[in-house]
Design a protein around this motif. Structure first.
Motif, PDB file in Angstrom:
ATOM      1  N   SER A 192       1.151   2.883   5.836  1.00 60.15           N
ATOM      2  CA  SER A 192       0.207   2.214   4.471  1.00 60.15           C
ATOM      3  C   SER A 192       0.118   0.619   4.544  1.00 60.15           C
ATOM      4  N   LEU A 193       1.185   0.261   4.623  1.00 58.94           N
ATOM      5  CA  LEU A 193       1.403  -1.220   4.668  1.00 58.94           C
ATOM      6  C   LEU A 193       0.678  -1.834   5.881  1.00 58.94           C
ATOM      7  N   ALA A 194       0.824  -1.073   7.224  1.00 56.22           N
ATOM      8  CA  ALA A 194       0.296  -1.300   8.391  1.00 56.22           C
ATOM      9  C   ALA A 194      -1.248  -1.207   8.345  1.00 56.22           C
ATOM     10  N   LEU A 195      -1.748  -0.366   7.911  1.00 58.84           N
ATOM     11  CA  LEU A 195      -3.137  -0.023   7.696  1.00 58.84           C
ATOM     12  C   LEU A 195      -3.837  -1.222   6.957  1.00 58.84           C
ATOM     13  N   MET A 196      -3.024  -1.424   5.549  1.00 59.29           N
ATOM     14  CA  MET A 196      -3.850  -2.368   4.866  1.00 59.29           C
ATOM     15  C   MET A 196      -3.692  -3.947   5.470  1.00 59.29           C
ATOM     16  N   TRP A 197      -2.618  -4.146   6.037  1.00 61.26           N
ATOM     17  CA  TRP A 197      -2.806  -5.420   6.942  1.00 61.26           C
ATOM     18  C   TRP A 197      -4.039  -5.475   7.963  1.00 61.26           C
ATOM     19  N   ALA A 198      -4.012  -4.430   8.647  1.00 59.50           N
ATOM     20  CA  ALA A 198      -4.910  -4.248   9.638  1.00 59.50           C
ATOM     21  C   ALA A 198      -6.316  -4.326   9.170  1.00 59.50           C
ATOM     22  N   LEU A 199      -6.604  -3.890   7.931  1.00 56.90           N
ATOM     23  CA  LEU A 199      -7.880  -3.897   7.120  1.00 56.90           C
ATOM     24  C   LEU A 199      -8.216  -5.213   7.010  1.00 56.90           C
ATOM     25  N   ALA A 200      -7.090  -5.803   6.374  1.00 57.56           N
ATOM     26  CA  ALA A 200      -6.930  -7.306   5.683  1.00 57.56           C
ATOM     27  C   ALA A 200      -7.472  -8.342   6.670  1.00 57.56           C
ATOM     28  N   SER A 201      -7.451  -8.056   8.244  1.00 54.11           N
ATOM     29  CA  SER A 201      -7.856  -9.057   9.028  1.00 54.11           C
ATOM     30  C   SER A 201      -9.567  -8.853   9.141  1.00 54.11           C
ATOM     31  N   GLY A 227      -6.037  -3.346   0.191  1.00 50.77           N
ATOM     32  CA  GLY A 227      -5.212  -2.700  -0.630  1.00 50.77           C
ATOM     33  C   GLY A 227      -5.847  -1.417  -1.396  1.00 50.77           C
ATOM     34  N   LEU A 228      -6.873  -1.825  -1.961  1.00 44.31           N
ATOM     35  CA  LEU A 228      -7.643  -0.738  -2.938  1.00 44.31           C
ATOM     36  C   LEU A 228      -7.993   0.443  -2.036  1.00 44.31           C
ATOM     37  N   ILE A 229      -8.749   0.433  -0.733  1.00 39.93           N
ATOM     38  CA  ILE A 229      -8.934   1.258   0.093  1.00 39.93           C
ATOM     39  C   ILE A 229      -7.820   2.342   0.438  1.00 39.93           C
ATOM     40  N   VAL A 230      -6.707   1.520   0.763  1.00 42.03           N
ATOM     41  CA  VAL A 230      -5.539   2.480   1.140  1.00 42.03           C
ATOM     42  C   VAL A 230      -5.171   3.282  -0.081  1.00 42.03           C
ATOM     43  N   ALA A 231      -5.110   2.786  -1.137  1.00 39.82           N
ATOM     44  CA  ALA A 231      -4.726   3.414  -2.448  1.00 39.82           C
ATOM     45  C   ALA A 231      -5.567   4.558  -2.610  1.00 39.82           C
ATOM     46  N   VAL A 232      -6.996   4.402  -2.546  1.00 40.92           N
ATOM     47  CA  VAL A 232      -7.949   5.587  -2.656  1.00 40.92           C
ATOM     48  C   VAL A 232      -7.834   6.492  -1.738  1.00 40.92           C
ATOM     49  N   LEU A 233      -7.299   6.260  -0.669  1.00 42.61           N
ATOM     50  CA  LEU A 233      -7.118   7.422   0.350  1.00 42.61           C
ATOM     51  C   LEU A 233      -5.765   8.013  -0.009  1.00 42.61           C
ATOM     52  N   TRP A 234      -4.775   7.281  -0.556  1.00 40.46           N
ATOM     53  CA  TRP A 234      -3.681   8.284  -1.018  1.00 40.46           C
ATOM     54  C   TRP A 234      -3.795   9.071  -2.143  1.00 40.46           C
ATOM     55  N   ALA A 235      -4.805   8.430  -2.901  1.00 42.23           N
ATOM     56  CA  ALA A 235      -5.118   9.331  -4.151  1.00 42.23           C
ATOM     57  C   ALA A 235      -6.049  10.804  -3.749  1.00 42.23           C
ATOM     58  N   ILE A 236      -6.723  10.625  -2.655  1.00 42.74           N
ATOM     59  CA  ILE A 236      -7.240  11.795  -2.190  1.00 42.74           C
ATOM     60  C   ILE A 236      -6.139  12.948  -1.672  1.00 42.74           C
ATOM     61  N   VAL A 237      -5.320  12.056  -0.777  1.00 43.14           N
ATOM     62  CA  VAL A 237      -4.265  13.011  -0.230  1.00 43.14           C
ATOM     63  C   VAL A 237      -3.331  13.544  -1.273  1.00 43.14           C
ATOM     64  N   GLY A 238      -3.181  12.817  -2.385  1.00 43.21           N
ATOM     65  CA  GLY A 238      -2.401  13.406  -3.425  1.00 43.21           C
ATOM     66  C   GLY A 238      -2.917  14.440  -4.228  1.00 43.21           C
ATOM     67  N   ALA A 239      -4.176  14.277  -4.396  1.00 44.97           N
ATOM     68  CA  ALA A 239      -5.010  15.409  -5.022  1.00 44.97           C
ATOM     69  C   ALA A 239      -5.337  16.673  -4.190  1.00 44.97           C
ATOM     70  N   VAL A 240      -5.358  16.615  -2.961  1.00 48.24           N
ATOM     71  CA  VAL A 240      -5.504  17.772  -2.205  1.00 48.24           C
ATOM     72  C   VAL A 240      -4.204  18.529  -2.134  1.00 48.24           C
ATOM     73  N   ALA A 241      -3.039  17.722  -2.097  1.00 47.11           N
ATOM     74  CA  ALA A 241      -1.595  18.206  -2.096  1.00 47.11           C
ATOM     75  C   ALA A 241      -1.330  18.946  -3.228  1.00 47.11           C
ATOM     76  N   GLY A 242      -1.682  18.302  -4.434  1.00 41.10           N
ATOM     77  CA  GLY A 242      -1.403  19.002  -5.780  1.00 41.10           C
ATOM     78  C   GLY A 242      -2.122  20.161  -6.073  1.00 41.10           C
ATOM     79  N   LEU A 243      -3.324  20.318  -5.479  1.00 42.67           N
ATOM     80  CA  LEU A 243      -4.207  21.487  -5.657  1.00 42.67           C
ATOM     81  C   LEU A 243      -3.517  22.642  -4.722  1.00 42.67           C
ATOM     82  N   MET A 244      -3.035  22.339  -3.572  1.00 41.91           N
ATOM     83  CA  MET A 244      -2.562  23.261  -2.530  1.00 41.91           C
ATOM     84  C   MET A 244      -1.157  23.527  -3.058  1.00 41.91           C
ATOM     85  N   GLY A 245      -0.372  22.902  -3.548  1.00 43.21           N
ATOM     86  CA  GLY A 245       1.044  23.291  -4.271  1.00 43.21           C
ATOM     87  C   GLY A 245       0.766  24.165  -5.457  1.00 43.21           C
ATOM     88  N   LYS A 246      -0.127  23.879  -6.187  1.00 39.61           N
ATOM     89  CA  LYS A 246      -0.604  24.657  -7.467  1.00 39.61           C
ATOM     90  C   LYS A 246      -0.999  26.099  -7.045  1.00 39.61           C
TER      91      LYS A 246
END
Length: 104
Positions: free
Chosen positions: A41-50, A58-77
Motif C-alpha cells: 500500500s505504501l509503495a502504491l501510494m508513493w507511485a501514485l504520488a508521483s 493516500g485516499l485512493i489506496v484507503a478506498v481500495l482497502w475499504a472495498i477489499v475489507g467489505a468483500v472479505a467481510g461479506l465472504m466471511g459472514k
C-alpha cells in the motif's frame, strides 16, 4: 446413553482442536498478510504520488482497502453461516435408539 455422551465429547473435542489449530494458523497468516499489504500500500501510494498529490494518493489506496475489507467481510459472514456445530454422528445414533432416552 453414556456411550453416546462419550461419542459426543470425542467429536466436539476433535472439532475444537481442528478449529484451534486453524485459528492459530489464520493468525500467523493474517499478520504476514497485514505486513505485505502495508508495504504494498505504501509503495502504491508513493507511485501514485508521483502523478497526483500525496493526500489524494493516500485516499485512493484507503478506498481500495475499504472495498477489499467489505468483500472479505461479506465472504466471511457467508462462510460462518455454513458452520454446523451439531455432532452429526451422535444425533444419528441417538435417533436409532429412541428407547434409551425415555425415562423408565
Amino acid at each position: 446413553m453414556r456411550q453416546e455422551l462419550e461419542l459426543a465429547k470425542v467429536e466436539l473435542k476433535a472439532e475444537a482442536k481442528k478449529a484451534g489449530t486453524g485459528a492459530g494458523l489464520f493468525g500467523v497468516a493474517g499478520f504476514a498478510g497485514y505486513m505485505v499489504a502495508l508495504f504494498l500500500s505504501l509503495a502504491l501510494m508513493w507511485a501514485l504520488a508521483s502523478a497526483i498529490p500525496t493526500g489524494w494518493a493516500g485516499l485512493i489506496v484507503a478506498v481500495l482497502w475499504a472495498i477489499v475489507g467489505a468483500v472479505a467481510g461479506l465472504m466471511g459472514k457467508k462462510k460462518f453461516q455454513q458452520v454446523n456445530p451439531k455432532p452429526e454422528r451422535t444425533v444419528e445414533t441417538l435417533q436409532q435408539v429412541p428407547g434409551a432416552l425415555k425415562p423408565n
